[in-house]
Write a protein that holds these residues in place. Sequence first.
Motif, PDB file in Angstrom:
ATOM      1  N   UNK A  83       5.701 -13.526   0.769  1.00 42.38           N
ATOM      2  CA  UNK A  83       6.101 -13.373   2.681  1.00 42.38           C
ATOM      3  C   UNK A  83       5.259 -13.454   3.497  1.00 42.38           C
ATOM      4  N   UNK A  84       3.835 -12.560   3.120  1.00 41.37           N
ATOM      5  CA  UNK A  84       2.709 -12.596   3.917  1.00 41.37           C
ATOM      6  C   UNK A  84       2.236 -13.903   3.627  1.00 41.37           C
ATOM      7  N   UNK A  85       2.183 -14.705   3.179  1.00 39.33           N
ATOM      8  CA  UNK A  85       0.800 -15.987   2.826  1.00 39.33           C
ATOM      9  C   UNK A  85       1.981 -16.934   3.492  1.00 39.33           C
ATOM     10  N   UNK A  86       3.462 -16.967   3.824  1.00 39.92           N
ATOM     11  CA  UNK A  86       4.193 -17.578   4.758  1.00 39.92           C
ATOM     12  C   UNK A  86       4.163 -16.996   5.839  1.00 39.92           C
ATOM     13  N   UNK A  87       3.590 -15.784   6.411  1.00 36.95           N
ATOM     14  CA  UNK A  87       3.566 -15.461   7.680  1.00 36.95           C
ATOM     15  C   UNK A  87       1.924 -16.189   7.891  1.00 36.95           C
ATOM     16  N   UNK A 103       9.512 -14.609  12.247  1.00 41.88           N
ATOM     17  CA  UNK A 103       9.272 -14.251  11.574  1.00 41.88           C
ATOM     18  C   UNK A 103       8.536 -12.896  12.361  1.00 41.88           C
ATOM     19  N   UNK A 104       8.533 -13.137  13.368  1.00 42.51           N
ATOM     20  CA  UNK A 104       7.307 -12.480  14.042  1.00 42.51           C
ATOM     21  C   UNK A 104       8.689 -11.435  14.543  1.00 42.51           C
ATOM     22  N   UNK A 105       9.441 -11.710  15.494  1.00 43.83           N
ATOM     23  CA  UNK A 105      11.298 -10.860  15.176  1.00 43.83           C
ATOM     24  C   UNK A 105      11.157  -9.806  14.475  1.00 43.83           C
ATOM     25  N   UNK A 106      11.755 -10.119  13.315  1.00 44.14           N
ATOM     26  CA  UNK A 106      12.188 -10.153  12.315  1.00 44.14           C
ATOM     27  C   UNK A 106      10.792  -8.699  11.821  1.00 44.14           C
ATOM     28  N   UNK A 107       9.821  -9.189  12.165  1.00 40.86           N
ATOM     29  CA  UNK A 107       8.702  -7.843  11.458  1.00 40.86           C
ATOM     30  C   UNK A 107       9.296  -7.103  12.684  1.00 40.86           C
ATOM     31  N   UNK A 108       9.376  -7.141  14.147  1.00 42.70           N
ATOM     32  CA  UNK A 108       9.409  -6.533  15.331  1.00 42.70           C
ATOM     33  C   UNK A 108      10.739  -5.854  14.988  1.00 42.70           C
ATOM     34  N   UNK A 109      11.969  -6.290  14.301  1.00 45.23           N
ATOM     35  CA  UNK A 109      12.909  -5.082  13.829  1.00 45.23           C
ATOM     36  C   UNK A 109      12.887  -4.197  12.611  1.00 45.23           C
ATOM     37  N   UNK A 110      11.977  -4.687  11.331  1.00 48.03           N
ATOM     38  CA  UNK A 110      11.663  -4.178  10.365  1.00 48.03           C
ATOM     39  C   UNK A 110      11.316  -2.801  11.155  1.00 48.03           C
ATOM     40  N   UNK A 111       9.744  -3.126  11.842  1.00 50.71           N
ATOM     41  CA  UNK A 111       8.768  -1.697  12.239  1.00 50.71           C
ATOM     42  C   UNK A 111       9.814  -0.233  13.365  1.00 50.71           C
TER      43      UNK A 111
END
Length: 165
Positions: free
Chosen positions: A66-70, A108-116
């Motif tokens: 996941x990190x590598x894909x981002x 990916x950016x919005x998904x990270x915000x939702x997770x956080x």
Amino acid sequence: MASIVRSSPLLRQSLATPRSSLLSKNVGVSQLVAFHASARKQILPPQPLNDPAPLPETHPSEGSYHWSFERLVCLGLVPVTIAPFAAGSFNPVMDAVLCSLIVAHSHVGFQASIIDYFPAARVPKTRTFLNWLLRAFTLTTAVGLYEFETNDVGLTEGLRRLWTA
């Protein structure tokens, strides 16, 4: 002068009473009670305090993909954004790659915000709703960019026309 030195009955009475009786009279409590009489309203469900966080099973490639894909999407956006304007080539394949990377980067950016900001343990229904809403907006954006690429001038040509207008 002697009347000033002579102790008054009120002074004698205050000295005769012990200090603990003054504190137990609840002087000024009525002002505090009136201030704190409002009820507390919980916006979010209560969260347990001081509970240890559960540790997931470790796996060597758990989060690395996941990190590598981002990182690859972020690094890939830089040359793909600059190349069509620097080289002067407005290629539909380059436009498709640029649109795909923009959609992936946004998702990916919005998904990270939702997770956080919406933890699953605290607000599971809100997080599920926001994840499905994100998927719907991502799909809508991808279809819109596809239509703009196939039925109109394309993203880079549209940006060039806006820049020179």
